[in-house]
Design a protein around this motif. Structure first.
Motif, PDB file in Angstrom:
ATOM      1  N   GLN A 248       1.107   1.460  -8.709  1.00 44.82           N
ATOM      2  CA  GLN A 248       0.322   2.194  -9.561  1.00 44.82           C
ATOM      3  C   GLN A 248       0.530   3.414  -9.573  1.00 44.82           C
ATOM      4  OE1 GLN A 248      -2.304   0.049 -10.556  1.00 44.82           O
ATOM      5  NE2 GLN A 248      -3.754   1.928 -10.307  1.00 44.82           N
TER       6      GLN A 248
ATOM      7  N   TRP B 117      -3.971  12.242  -4.281  1.00 46.04           N
ATOM      8  CA  TRP B 117      -4.655  10.990  -4.198  1.00 46.04           C
ATOM      9  C   TRP B 117      -5.979  10.774  -4.357  1.00 46.04           C
ATOM     10  CZ3 TRP B 117       0.297  10.318  -3.301  1.00 46.04           C
ATOM     11  CH2 TRP B 117       0.763   8.989  -2.966  1.00 46.04           C
TER      12      TRP B 117
ATOM     13  N   ASP C  58       0.850  -1.111   0.215  1.00 52.19           N
ATOM     14  CA  ASP C  58       0.036   0.181  -0.008  1.00 52.19           C
ATOM     15  C   ASP C  58       1.099   1.465  -0.034  1.00 52.19           C
ATOM     16  OD1 ASP C  58      -2.429  -1.192  -0.207  1.00 52.19           O
ATOM     17  OD2 ASP C  58      -2.989  -1.213   2.154  1.00 52.19           O
TER      18      ASP C  58
ATOM     19  N   GLN D  47      -5.876   6.696 -10.453  1.00 54.91           N
ATOM     20  CA  GLN D  47      -6.299   5.596 -10.750  1.00 54.91           C
ATOM     21  C   GLN D  47      -6.137   4.530  -9.834  1.00 54.91           C
ATOM     22  OE1 GLN D  47      -5.278   3.884 -14.747  1.00 54.91           O
ATOM     23  NE2 GLN D  47      -7.634   3.737 -15.188  1.00 54.91           N
ATOM     24  N   THR D  48      -6.990   3.676  -9.399  1.00 48.09           N
ATOM     25  CA  THR D  48      -6.612   2.599  -8.374  1.00 48.09           C
ATOM     26  C   THR D  48      -7.034   1.313  -9.016  1.00 48.09           C
ATOM     27  OG1 THR D  48      -9.265   2.649  -7.696  1.00 48.09           O
ATOM     28  CG2 THR D  48      -7.780   4.266  -6.690  1.00 48.09           C
TER      29      THR D  48
ATOM     30  N   GLU E 188      -9.930   0.210  -5.919  1.00 46.08           N
ATOM     31  CA  GLU E 188     -10.146   1.433  -4.829  1.00 46.08           C
ATOM     32  C   GLU E 188      -8.746   1.151  -4.030  1.00 46.08           C
ATOM     33  OE1 GLU E 188     -13.717   1.222  -2.501  1.00 46.08           O
ATOM     34  OE2 GLU E 188     -15.005   1.389  -4.606  1.00 46.08           O
ATOM     35  N   ARG E 189      -7.659   0.617  -4.579  1.00 50.63           N
ATOM     36  CA  ARG E 189      -6.553   0.551  -3.750  1.00 50.63           C
ATOM     37  C   ARG E 189      -5.399   1.217  -4.437  1.00 50.63           C
ATOM     38  NH1 ARG E 189      -2.526  -3.688  -3.485  1.00 50.63           N
ATOM     39  NH2 ARG E 189      -1.316  -3.549  -1.498  1.00 50.63           N
ATOM     40  N   ILE E 190      -4.460   1.948  -4.013  1.00 48.04           N
ATOM     41  CA  ILE E 190      -3.296   2.277  -4.715  1.00 48.04           C
ATOM     42  C   ILE E 190      -2.154   1.781  -3.816  1.00 48.04           C
ATOM     43  CG2 ILE E 190      -1.797   4.604  -4.792  1.00 48.04           C
ATOM     44  CD1 ILE E 190      -4.515   6.140  -4.613  1.00 48.04           C
TER      45      ILE E 190
END
Length: 341
Positions: free
Chosen positions: A199, A185, A173, A189-190, A193-195
Motif C-alpha cells: 500500500q 498513517w 502488515d 488509503q487502506t 482497513e489494512r495497510i
C-alpha cells in the motif's frame, strides 16, 4: 496439462528467455551454454494483442534463430494452461505457443523467482551496497522490489542447489514506528482497513504516501503520478514529494529488514525494481540502513547482514539465463509449469 521435469534435464538450445511485466516485455535468445544472450529491444505489452504476437514480431521475425525451448517469467500466478498476468491483459497459453511458434518446451516462472535466480550470481558491478555487512557464502538471500506492486522472494541453499522461494511477502502488515508515522498513517488509503507493505511501497503506494503527507500538512496535492513525484523530489521542486520519497526509502529499508529476518538472509538482501534505482540520487542511504537495522532485539545480527541495490536493469533476464544454461544447479519445481510439444 503441464508435465513434470527432472531438474537434471538440460534444456535444448537455442533457448528463448523472457521477462514479462505489466508494462514491458524483455526477450533474449541464448544460442549455447557459453554465449552471451542475444538481446532484443524492450517492447510495450500494450503494443501487442498477445504474447505470441509479441514474440513473433519482435523476436522471431528479427532473427534466423529458432528457439527449441523457452523459459518465461511472468508477473502473475501460474495456475493451469491459461496464465493471466496481474497488470496486463495478455493471457499466456503455453500449449498454443508451442503450436504456433514451434517451440518444443516451455517453462513459466513467477517474475520474482527470476529475480531470486538473478541474485544467486549477481556480479559486483551490478549491485551497490548500502551500509556494512559481509555476504556469508551459502547462506540464504532475499530480494524485494517496488514496481507495479511489491515483489518479494527468497533464495535458499540446500543439497548444493539454490532454491528460489516465491510468495506474496509484499502484503505483510506495515505499521507506524515513529511520531511522524503516527501522524501520516490515519491518512493512508487502506485495503479493507489494512495497510500492507504494498500500500506504500510501489508506484501507486508512493502516490498514496504523498497524498497522506499533503493531508497532514493541509496542502493541496499537485502531483498525481509516481513519475511526477519522483521528478519533483529529485529536482527539489516540491517539499511534500521530497518527504514522500525520503520516507518511501526508509520504509523500504524497514521492510527489507523484516524480510532479512524471515529468511535469515546472511547472504544479503537485494532491492530490485526500477523505482528505487531512479530514487538513488536523492535517497538518504543512512536512513535506509538505520531502518534496516532497527530490529530489536536483533539489531546486532542485522548489522552483519549486507543490503544491496540491484543496478543491473535486466537482472531478471540474467537470472533466467543462468537457470536456462544450468538447471541442475537450481532446485526449481516445475511441476505444473512445464509444457512439452
Amino acid at each position: 496439462m503441464a508435465s513434470t521435469r527432472d531438474s537434471n534435464d538440460a534444456l535444448k538450445f537455442p533457448i528463448l528467455i523472457g521477462d514479462i511485466g505489466g508494462t514491458n516485455a524483455r526477450f533474449a535468445i541464448i544460442v549455447d551454454a557459453y554465449a552471451e544472450p542475444k538481446m532484443f529491444p524492450v517492447v510495450q505489452t500494450a503494443d501487442f494483442e498477445n504474447i505470441d504476437e509479441a514474440i513473433q514480431e519482435s523476436v522471431l521475425d528479427k532473427t534466423s534463430l529458432q528457439p527449441k525451448s523457452a523459459v518465461l517469467a511472468v508477473a502473475g500466478p501460474i495456475d493451469g494452461d491459461e496464465i493471466d498476468l496481474t497488470n496486463c491483459p495478455w493471457i499466456v497459453r503455453p500449449k498454443l505457443m508451442i503450436e504456433k511458434l514451434g517451440i518444443a518446451e516451455i517453462i513459466v516462472l513467477n517474475d520474482f523467482e527470476a529475480q531470486a535466480l538473478a541474485i544467486s550470481s549477481l556480479k559486483e558491478d551490478a549491485r551497490t551496497q548500502i551500509g556494512g555487512g559481509v555476504i556469508r557464502e551459502g547462506a540464504s538471500r532475499a530480494v524485494l522490489g517496488p514496481g507495479t506492486g511489491l515483489g518479494v522472494a527468497g533464495l535458499v541453499r540446500a543439497r548444493n542447489m539454490w532454491i528460489p522461494v516465491a510468495g506474496e511477502g509484499g502484503h505483510i502488515d506495515m505499521g507506524p514506528r515513529t511520531e511522524r508515522d503516527l501522524q501520516i498513517w490515519p491518512h493512508l488509503q487502506t485495503i479493507e482497513e489494512r495497510i500492507s507493505g504494498e500500500q506504500i511501497l510501489c508506484g501507486r503506494g508512493l502516490v498514496n504516501l504523498y497524498h497522506a503527507i499533503c493531508a497532514v500538512k493541509s496542502v493541496e496535492p499537485s502531483l498525481e503520478t509516481p513519475q511526477a513525484i519522483t521528478e519533483a523530489a529529485i529536482n527539489r521542486m516540491d517539499a511534500e514529494a521530497g518527504e514522500a520519497v525520503d520516507l518511501f526509502a526508509t520504509y523500504l529499508g524497514r521492510i527489507a529488514g523484516d524480510i532479512a529476518l524471515v529468511f535469515m538472509a546472511r547472504g544479503g538482501v537485494f532491492i530490485g525494481g526500477g523505482i528505487f534505482q531512479r530514487l538513488i540520487p536523492v535517497v538518504k542511504k543512512d536512513h535506509v540502513r538505520a531502518a534496516f537495522e532497527d530490529k530489536a532485539p536483533h539489531s546486532a545480527l542485522m548489522r552483519e547482514i549486507p543490503l544491496y541495490v540491484v543496478t543491473e536493469p535486466l537482472a531478471a533476464l540474467a537470472g533466467l539465463a543462468t537457470f536456462a544454461r544450468t538447471p541442475r544447479f537450481f532446485g526449481l519445481e516445475t511441476t505444473g509449469r512445464r509444457w512439452v510439444g
